[in-house]
Enzyme design. Structure first.
Site, PDB file in Angstrom:
ATOM      1  N   GLU A   1       0.844  -1.189   0.000  1.00  0.00           N
ATOM      2  CA  GLU A   1       0.000   0.000   0.000  1.00  0.00           C
ATOM      3  C   GLU A   1       0.887   1.249   0.000  1.00  0.00           C
ATOM      4  O   GLU A   1       1.841   1.316   0.770  1.00  0.00           O
ATOM      5  CB  GLU A   1      -0.907   0.031   1.236  1.00  0.00           C
ATOM      6  CG  GLU A   1      -1.896   1.192   1.164  1.00  0.00           C
ATOM      7  CD  GLU A   1      -2.863   1.238   2.354  1.00  0.00           C
ATOM      8  OE1 GLU A   1      -2.785   0.387   3.254  1.00  0.00           O
ATOM      9  OE2 GLU A   1      -3.692   2.152   2.355  1.00  0.00           O
TER      10      GLU A   1
ATOM     11  N   GLY B   1       3.461   2.487  10.617  1.00  0.00           N
ATOM     12  CA  GLY B   1       3.135   1.717  11.812  1.00  0.00           C
ATOM     13  C   GLY B   1       2.915   0.246  11.529  1.00  0.00           C
ATOM     14  O   GLY B   1       3.580  -0.614  12.090  1.00  0.00           O
ATOM     15  N   ALA B   2       1.990  -0.036  10.625  1.00  0.00           N
ATOM     16  CA  ALA B   2       1.629  -1.422  10.367  1.00  0.00           C
ATOM     17  C   ALA B   2       0.763  -1.485   9.120  1.00  0.00           C
ATOM     18  O   ALA B   2       0.310  -0.454   8.621  1.00  0.00           O
ATOM     19  CB  ALA B   2       0.866  -2.003  11.547  1.00  0.00           C
TER      20      ALA B   2
ATOM     21  N   GLU C   1      -2.323  -3.906   6.936  1.00  0.00           N
ATOM     22  CA  GLU C   1      -3.397  -4.886   7.104  1.00  0.00           C
ATOM     23  C   GLU C   1      -3.477  -5.956   6.017  1.00  0.00           C
ATOM     24  O   GLU C   1      -4.565  -6.488   5.759  1.00  0.00           O
ATOM     25  CB  GLU C   1      -4.733  -4.132   7.158  1.00  0.00           C
ATOM     26  CG  GLU C   1      -5.175  -3.484   5.819  1.00  0.00           C
ATOM     27  CD  GLU C   1      -4.803  -2.017   5.683  1.00  0.00           C
ATOM     28  OE1 GLU C   1      -3.862  -1.573   6.363  1.00  0.00           O
ATOM     29  OE2 GLU C   1      -5.453  -1.327   4.872  1.00  0.00           O
TER      30      GLU C   1
ATOM     31  N   HIS D   1      -9.345  -3.838   9.927  1.00  0.00           N
ATOM     32  CA  HIS D   1      -9.305  -3.614   8.481  1.00  0.00           C
ATOM     33  C   HIS D   1      -9.783  -4.841   7.704  1.00  0.00           C
ATOM     34  O   HIS D   1     -10.170  -4.731   6.543  1.00  0.00           O
ATOM     35  CB  HIS D   1      -7.881  -3.294   8.020  1.00  0.00           C
ATOM     36  CG  HIS D   1      -7.541  -1.835   7.969  1.00  0.00           C
ATOM     37  ND1 HIS D   1      -8.367  -0.885   7.398  1.00  0.00           N
ATOM     38  CD2 HIS D   1      -6.433  -1.155   8.375  1.00  0.00           C
ATOM     39  CE1 HIS D   1      -7.773   0.310   7.474  1.00  0.00           C
ATOM     40  NE2 HIS D   1      -6.613   0.171   8.065  1.00  0.00           N
TER      41      HIS D   1
ATOM     42  N   GLU E   1      -9.769   4.181   6.235  1.00  0.00           N
ATOM     43  CA  GLU E   1      -8.945   4.600   7.375  1.00  0.00           C
ATOM     44  C   GLU E   1      -9.749   5.332   8.446  1.00  0.00           C
ATOM     45  O   GLU E   1      -9.577   5.076   9.632  1.00  0.00           O
ATOM     46  CB  GLU E   1      -7.751   5.437   6.901  1.00  0.00           C
ATOM     47  CG  GLU E   1      -6.747   4.662   6.033  1.00  0.00           C
ATOM     48  CD  GLU E   1      -6.191   3.404   6.694  1.00  0.00           C
ATOM     49  OE1 GLU E   1      -6.346   3.249   7.922  1.00  0.00           O
ATOM     50  OE2 GLU E   1      -5.607   2.565   5.978  1.00  0.00           O
TER      51      GLU E   1
ATOM     52  N   HIS F   1      -6.519  -2.094  15.123  1.00  0.00           N
ATOM     53  CA  HIS F   1      -6.740  -1.349  13.883  1.00  0.00           C
ATOM     54  C   HIS F   1      -6.509  -2.243  12.662  1.00  0.00           C
ATOM     55  O   HIS F   1      -7.365  -2.341  11.774  1.00  0.00           O
ATOM     56  CB  HIS F   1      -5.802  -0.142  13.851  1.00  0.00           C
ATOM     57  CG  HIS F   1      -5.894   0.689  12.619  1.00  0.00           C
ATOM     58  ND1 HIS F   1      -6.687   1.806  12.537  1.00  0.00           N
ATOM     59  CD2 HIS F   1      -5.309   0.556  11.401  1.00  0.00           C
ATOM     60  CE1 HIS F   1      -6.580   2.327  11.320  1.00  0.00           C
ATOM     61  NE2 HIS F   1      -5.742   1.591  10.612  1.00  0.00           N
ATOM     62  N   GLU F   2      -5.361  -2.902  12.630  1.00  0.00           N
ATOM     63  CA  GLU F   2      -5.047  -3.728  11.450  1.00  0.00           C
ATOM     64  C   GLU F   2      -6.013  -4.900  11.361  1.00  0.00           C
ATOM     65  O   GLU F   2      -6.459  -5.271  10.274  1.00  0.00           O
ATOM     66  CB  GLU F   2      -3.600  -4.218  11.491  1.00  0.00           C
ATOM     67  CG  GLU F   2      -2.555  -3.113  11.643  1.00  0.00           C
ATOM     68  CD  GLU F   2      -2.701  -1.953  10.675  1.00  0.00           C
ATOM     69  OE1 GLU F   2      -3.230  -2.157   9.567  1.00  0.00           O
ATOM     70  OE2 GLU F   2      -2.312  -0.820  11.033  1.00  0.00           O
TER      71      GLU F   2
HETATM   72  N1  ARG Z   1      -3.096   0.942   5.746  1.00  0.00           N
HETATM   73  C1  ARG Z   1      -2.082   1.088   6.761  1.00  0.00           C
HETATM   74  C2  ARG Z   1      -2.816   1.387   8.038  1.00  0.00           C
HETATM   75  O1  ARG Z   1      -3.330   2.412   8.283  1.00  0.00           O
HETATM   76  C3  ARG Z   1      -1.087   2.156   6.501  1.00  0.00           C
HETATM   77  C4  ARG Z   1      -0.434   2.139   5.189  1.00  0.00           C
HETATM   78  C5  ARG Z   1       0.364   3.358   5.013  1.00  0.00           C
HETATM   79  N2  ARG Z   1       0.896   3.372   3.684  1.00  0.00           N
HETATM   80  C6  ARG Z   1       1.604   4.388   3.205  1.00  0.00           C
HETATM   81  N3  ARG Z   1       2.027   4.298   2.017  1.00  0.00           N
HETATM   82  N4  ARG Z   1       1.864   5.432   3.923  1.00  0.00           N
HETATM   83  O2  ARG Z   1      -3.023   0.571   8.831  1.00  0.00           O
HETATM   84 ZN    ZN Z   2      -5.382   1.755   8.644  1.00  0.00          ZN
END
Ligand code: ARG
Ligand code: ZN
Length: 846
Positions: A120, A252-253, A255, A292, A311, A288-289
């Site tokens: 992502e 951070g992390a 999903e 998702h 998000e 959170h993850e």
């Molecule tokens: N989807 C992830 C989360 O919020 C974060 C991904 C961040 N990606 C980025 N390219 N900044 O849990």
């Molecule tokens: Zn997220």
């Protein structure tokens, strides 16, 4: 060139299945891809994204293509329609990539000998040629060949032997949710039985040596899985759920379906190495993850403009979860502190953008507090407007209607409209308009009728000069002068630019408690006198507004001091009352004792049309802390002595609350005892919360050299603790020492600047030292900009993210403004600057 929301077109092919065969090698990993497409349109060319890939071969339905058959550019591969069959076909490509050379940590890369991915938003195109957009959803079948003991991908494991593993993910997903991990890993494992009886194997995978720091994360995962069943009726949908901790990670992390990948900082915890706040964050990020899986994976985003769809909702859900686990009042206060500190700050400067932006150059620059935290506030407002049952009904409909789809904010709002019968067209402005509304309120009382008159206004933001009124839920309660609630909490719905609400039949003029629970992300302006604020701090039923009254009082006093006014006793008296109130929750009392940050005072001054002076703000805040400590030294010393958490360490509120209170008290006493208590606590601390709290207090006095050296000796082998060491000594030291220290620290052999956590620790430490970063000669700005330029070619995402330290440049005096501006211009002029940092500097310059 910017991408625009209005240019959205569906992809002209559907992609049914994806077969990926990886043969791992640090310098030459081979990726064989088989993609089965069906055209949805006649005579469409097949456009695939691809970056930094070596194309070895391409074939369509088994027929090899020659370079004449396609067009290969730096950003992708296009096969014209006449080369393609008119019906379904399979495209096979072989590409080679070099994970060991991937320092940007996007796509497939290596961290300490381990292979891992981050896709992502648009990292998958660095793995193979593919329609790398979230509305293309497919079933993945993945094989991995490599000599690592553990080989992981998404979905369920269907075959494995030494050096080989095969994973099938039955759920269609966009490529950004793909993940692969390979390495010498150890699992800390458990099982979770879902509400319908599915037995799920749960694993936290870490490098050898970290196994004994995983259990908290594993239990947090199980709590999250149960909570999502109970609160939202959402059940897990695979037989296995893996979490992997990685040391080199840009955020951070992530999903990824069935295979979440985490920055190890947000997984590993032990009482000796993690603070209470870390524990709470770990639990929240694990949740959170996990959440998702339904809000993001089963229902994903049509395009990246809709990022806040997944998000904002998922942050809202993790906030609810943490509130349920640890107490709603303190969680709400923490969330609002962070919203104001990061999102309001962003919204007031050149980077202000709507939660749903309509154009961008680099989507990675939009993983912002506005998309995440303001996105969550919007979901919270919908909840408040519809009530708990209405909200649940809307969410049920969302899952039922959109499971398996890639959706938009319009789809989301439609679900709320259809399930409640309400018209949310005005409410939608929260998504499309940037800026924080200011809500001014005046009140009057006559013949038993009390009137609240509101006025809303939103300042122009980049590209949006004119603002229309928003639909604002304002939760209000009225108190009588002896503290009884004469009108219980009710939600007023403001939709006009100016609007009045009346309350009849009141015997005397009430005291209003407005915007309870922070019912909307607005800036409330009210000329409340100090006695009214002190009254609310003592009597309000709404814990958020109780705290808020204390905060407003502190802010008033601090701003007065910055402007050279004498401080009246009201704030100090109110603090005294709070210190004596043993019935109040310790964590809540701690929050009330923490003074507003220097950055937030600067912001408040700017909001009032004044130019903040960083040195004066520092002095005012130190002075107030000293005065409070002197005024209440006996009481504070008593609390410090009597508030000890007992029993074996636990991060639960029962222990974390008293520890937080004790440290808040320590921070005040520290201003008058020369660091004596901090030194003693540092020597005797048995957990990281106390140890780091004591260290921060010592740093604040500037007398921390011995403690710093001792801490470094003890923890130099622990990267997560060393990150804290870098951060704490910069963020908390006297401002005149900050830059000198930062410069010295960059020469420390442990400053491994290509590791995002370490780079962030040092740079955020410096920029978090408000007066040290904003020293008048601009030397900190220069130092900081030099490092952004150095990092950019290595890791543009992190460089771009860290450039937000400059987002407040318009707040300050001419001299500082010019100095920050010239650093931004210097960065912008750098040849070969990444798209990430180039977009940021251009937006920052406005
Ligand atoms: N989807 C992830 C989360 O919020 C974060 C991904 C961040 N990606 C980025 N390219 N900044 O849990
Ligand atoms: Zn997220």
């Amino acid at each position: 060139p910017a991408k625009r929301l209005i240019d959205y077109r569906p992809y002209p092919f559907t992609l049914e299945t994806v077969r990926l065969d990886f043969t791992l090698d640090p310098d030459a990993t081979e990726v064989r891809a088989g993609l089965s497409f069906s055209p949805r349109q006649e005579a469409a060319a097949l456009e695939l994204d691809g970056e930094d890939l070596e194309l070895v071969s391409v074939a369509v339905d088994g027929r090899a293509l020659t370079p004449d058959d396609y067009e290969l550019t730096k950003t992708g591969l296009t096969i014209p329609a006449h080369v393609l069959p008119p019906q379904a076909f399979t495209l096979e490509t072989v590409t080679r990539i070099a994970p060991s050379k991937n320092t940007a940590l996007e796509g497939l890369y290596m961290s300490k000998g381990m292979y891992c991915t981050q896709c992502e938003a648009e990292g998958f195109r660095k793995i193979t040629f593919y329609p790398d957009r979230p509305d293309v959803m497919a079933r993945f079948h993945v094989t991995i060949t490599g000599d690592q003991p553990v080989l992981l991908a998404n979905g369920d494991l269907v075959e494995s032997r030494e050096g080989y593993a095969e994973w099938v993910d039955p759920w269609p997903k966009p490529a950004y949710l793909f993940a692969l991990v390979a390495g010498d890993l150890r699992a800390h494992s458990g099982t979770f039985t879902t509400m319908s009886g599915r037995k799920v194997a749960t694993n936290i995978w870490v490098r050898p040596g970290d196994e004994d720091r995983c259990d908290f994360a594993l239990q947090a995962l199980h709590r999250s899985m149960r909570w999502d069943e109970e609160a939202y009726g959402r059940e897990y949908d695979l037989d296995i759920f893996n979490i992997v901790a990685v040391d080199d990670f840009n955020m951070g992390a992530m999903e990824n379906k069935g295979l979440n990948i985490f920055n190890s900082k947000w997984v590993l915890a032990s009482p000796e190495t993690a603070t209470d706040a870390d524990y709470e964050r770990i639990e929240g990020i694990i949740a959170h993850e996990y959440f998702h899986n339904w809000t993001g994976n089963r229902i994903t985003c049509r395009d990246w403009f809709q990022l806040c769809l997944k998000e904002g909702l998922t942050v809202y859900r993790d906030q609810q979860f943490t509130g349920d686990m640890r107490g709603h009042a303190t969680k709400r206060i923490d969330d609002v502190l962070s919203l104001r500190g990061r999102q309001f700050r962003e919204d007031r400067g050149p980077l202000s953008h709507p939660p749903r932006p309509d154009h961008y150059r680099e989507i990675n620059n939009f993983y912002t507090a506005t998309v995440y935290e303001k996105g969550a506030e919007i979901v919270g407002m919908l909840h408040r407007l519809l009530g708990a049952d209405g909200y649940r009904a809307a969410l049920d409909l969302y899952f039922e209607r959109h499971d398996g789809q890639a959706c938009t904010i319009e789809d989301w709002l439609k679900v709320f409209e259809d399930s409640s019968g309400r018209d949310l067209s005005q409410f939608k402005r929260w998504y499309t308009d940037a800026g924080t509304p200011t809500l001014r309120v005046r009140d009057s009382f006559k013949d038993g009728t009390y009137t609240l008159e509101f006025e809303q206004e939103t300042r122009p933001t980049p590209g949006q000069p004119e603002k229309l009124p928003r639909h604002i839920p304002i939760e209000v309660g009225l108190l009588s002068e002896n503290g009884d609630e004469v009108v219980p909490s009710t939600v007023l719905e403001m939709t006009e630019a100016k609007q009045s609400f009346t309350f009849d039949g009141l015997a005397t003029r009430p005291v209003p408690s407005i915007l309870r629970d922070f019912s909307a992300p607005v800036r409330l302006e009210r000329d409340a006198d100090t006695s009214e604020l002190a009254f609310l701090l003592t009597h309000d039923r709404d814990p958020f507004n109780r705290w808020e009254a204390g905060r407003a009082l502190a802010q008033k006093v601090l701003i007065g001091r910055v402007q050279g006014q004498a401080t009246d006793a009201s704030f100090s008296d109110a603090i005294g009352a709070l210190l004596r109130d043993e019935t109040a929750d310790p964590a809540f009392r701690a929050l009330c004792l923490n003074l507003p940050s220097e950055d937030s005072i600067a912001q408040a001054l700017y909001d009032q049309g004044e130019t903040p002076d960083p040195a004066a703000i520092y002095a005012a805040r130190e002075g107030l802390a000293r005065d409070l400590a002197s005024a209440h030294k006996t009481l504070l010393a008593e609390i410090f002595t009597n508030t000890e958490a007992t029993g074996p360490y636990s991060s639960d509120p029962e222990q974390a609350g008293p520890r937080a209170l004790r440290l808040a008290v320590l921070r005040l006493l520290n201003r008058i005892d020369g660091g004596a208590r901090a030194g003693a606590l540092f020597a005797s601390a048995e957990n990281m919360t106390e140890s780091l709290g004591a260290l921060a207090a010592l740093v604040q006095t500037g007398q921390d050299a011995a403690a710093m050296a001792e801490f470094r000796d003890r923890w130099q082998g622990d990267r997560l603790v060393m990150d804290k060491w870098f951060l704490v000594q910069l963020a908390n030291c006297p401002p005149e020492m900050a830059l000198e220290r930062a410069e010295a620290l960059t020469g420390d052999p442990l400053f491994t600047w290509k590791t995002p956590n370490r780079f962030r620790a040092l740079m955020a430490g410096l920029s978090g030292n408000h007066a040290g970063f904003h020293r008048a000669d601009g030397a900190s700005y220069r130092f900081y900009a030099d490092w952004l330029l150095k990092l950019d070619p290595v890791n543009p995402q992190v460089a771009a993210r860290m450039s937000t330290a400059f987002e407040t440049w318009t707040r300050y005096d001419e001299g500082r403004r010019e100095k920050m501006r010239s650093e931004l211009e210097r960065i912008a002029a750098q040849p070969g600057l990444s798209r990430d940092l180039s977009e940021m500097t251009q937006r920052l310059l406005g």
